[in-house]
Design an enzyme around this catalytic site. Sequence first.
Site, PDB file in Angstrom:
ATOM      1  N   ARG A  95       0.817  -1.231   0.000  1.00 38.75           N
ATOM      2  CA  ARG A  95       0.000   0.000   0.000  1.00 38.75           C
ATOM      3  C   ARG A  95       0.838   1.262   0.000  1.00 38.75           C
ATOM      4  NH1 ARG A  95      -3.090  -3.197  -2.365  1.00 38.75           N
ATOM      5  NH2 ARG A  95      -4.251  -4.629  -1.049  1.00 38.75           N
ATOM      6  N   ASP A 124      -6.826  -1.987   4.417  1.00 36.37           N
ATOM      7  CA  ASP A 124      -6.239  -1.281   3.274  1.00 36.37           C
ATOM      8  C   ASP A 124      -6.762   0.149   3.107  1.00 36.37           C
ATOM      9  OD1 ASP A 124      -4.492  -3.322   2.598  1.00 36.37           O
ATOM     10  OD2 ASP A 124      -6.007  -4.382   1.424  1.00 36.37           O
TER      11      ASP A 124
HETATM   12  N1  ARG Z   1      -5.380  -9.020   6.007  1.00 38.70           N
HETATM   13  C1  ARG Z   1      -4.234  -8.700   5.241  1.00 38.70           C
HETATM   14  C2  ARG Z   1      -3.760  -7.321   5.567  1.00 38.70           C
HETATM   15  O1  ARG Z   1      -4.513  -6.539   6.064  1.00 38.70           O
HETATM   16  C3  ARG Z   1      -4.458  -8.891   3.769  1.00 38.70           C
HETATM   17  C4  ARG Z   1      -5.408  -7.985   3.104  1.00 38.70           C
HETATM   18  C5  ARG Z   1      -5.562  -8.413   1.723  1.00 38.70           C
HETATM   19  N2  ARG Z   1      -6.464  -7.620   0.960  1.00 38.70           N
HETATM   20  C6  ARG Z   1      -7.364  -8.175   0.152  1.00 38.70           C
HETATM   21  N3  ARG Z   1      -8.080  -7.364  -0.561  1.00 38.70           N
HETATM   22  N4  ARG Z   1      -7.544  -9.446   0.064  1.00 38.70           N
HETATM   23  O2  ARG Z   1      -2.637  -6.999   5.364  1.00 38.70           O
END
Ligand code: ARG
Length: 414
Positions: A95, A124
């Site tokens: 990110r 995210d």
């Molecule tokens: N839970 C993990 C994190 O917050 C992975 C997130 C993955 N995002 C997705 N859209 N699958 O880092």
Amino acid sequence: MTERVVLAYSGGLDTSVAIGWIAEQTGAEVIAVAGDVGQGGEDLDVIRQRALDCGAVEAVVADMREEFADDFCLPALKANALYMDRYPLVSALSRPVIVKHLVAAAMYHGADTVAHGCTGKGNDQVRFEVGIGALAPHLKVLAPVRDSGMSRDKAIAFAEEKSLPIDVTKKSPYSIDQNVWGRAVETGFLEDIWNAPIEDVYSYTSDPAAGRAADEVVITFTHGVPTAIDGEPVSMLSAIEVLNRRAGAQGVGRLDMVEDRLVGIKSREVYEAPGAITLITAHQELESVTVERDLARFKRQVEQRWSELVYDGLWYSPLKRALDTFLEEASVNVSGEVRLRLHGGRAVPTGRRSTASLYDYGLATYDSGDTFDQTLARGFVELWGMPSRLAAARDARVLGSGRASAATEPMGTG
Ligand code: ARG
């Protein structure tokens, strides 16, 4: 002048619909920004063209792979970064590099808003928005999926109504995010946390139980940076790629966990990160030989804090930056080689050597050639234990036998 919005574009249904959705709702021109962080899959030119076909006035695809490896994965390696002692921060690391490019694109194209396709339930959204705010506090944020009712059903209806060039039937049961550092899989049947992952879920790793010959690899580090594999010079990016292949073939780096999200939800996540886990294992091993004891002990606290900050979207924060300086200083002697055996889902160190080693054979050996003066140990232990003896004597004097310490009480009483 028409307002402009920079959109973090993945090429999937949600962000493809978001282009027209944002344009309709705000009257702004949308500039799509997509990045290659080593996720593989679709050709980026195809993704770029799709953004234009969906109505973007401009579509930028950036090759972020080297930058991602050098400036994001490498610091994570120096930090042995494992959130909750397990998760190598795959999505959390990508990110901030994407944020950097979104902000640069906003400046370049004169946009005053950045948009993303995240929901309101995940980490995210936090990483995008907090990161953008830290780099460019004047930018506004749009999150159509979270804030303006762009649900999955509405997105499909919108795509059909506008005949957008996206296959709305091609719906994976999982939500997947992947890059060169690893792969995250969630939702679908995995939401029942009693359900075991099926082989189908994995793509970076082979079944660890499948019979195959073990692989042996030697990784060279220079000041904490992997610089060669089996003697062949590598960049950070190629080190990860080579080990993704070799450790992935041995099923290394699979992970199935229930994770504490920043928004307070516990969520089931399945990860695979063969290269990352192999590199972290090797790096930790070399540190055990080259990092002085107190520095090593303190570093473990720094590692945990660093991982939490990055997980929590605070890549661009003063504390994270200060801890990076610590990690650089702690890496000066982390040079040498580690040999690992990759097999059955595990990367197991079997040898280590370094010109900066603190391991002294003469001090450690129980054979002849011992240079450790054991006569010094007696006085050392005496003084080391003095505070404990003083406290015990004080307790006996002040508290009396009625509150003797547990250890002095006869077994079976109390
Ligand atoms: N839970 C993990 C994190 O917050 C992975 C997130 C993955 N995002 C997705 N859209 N699958 O880092």
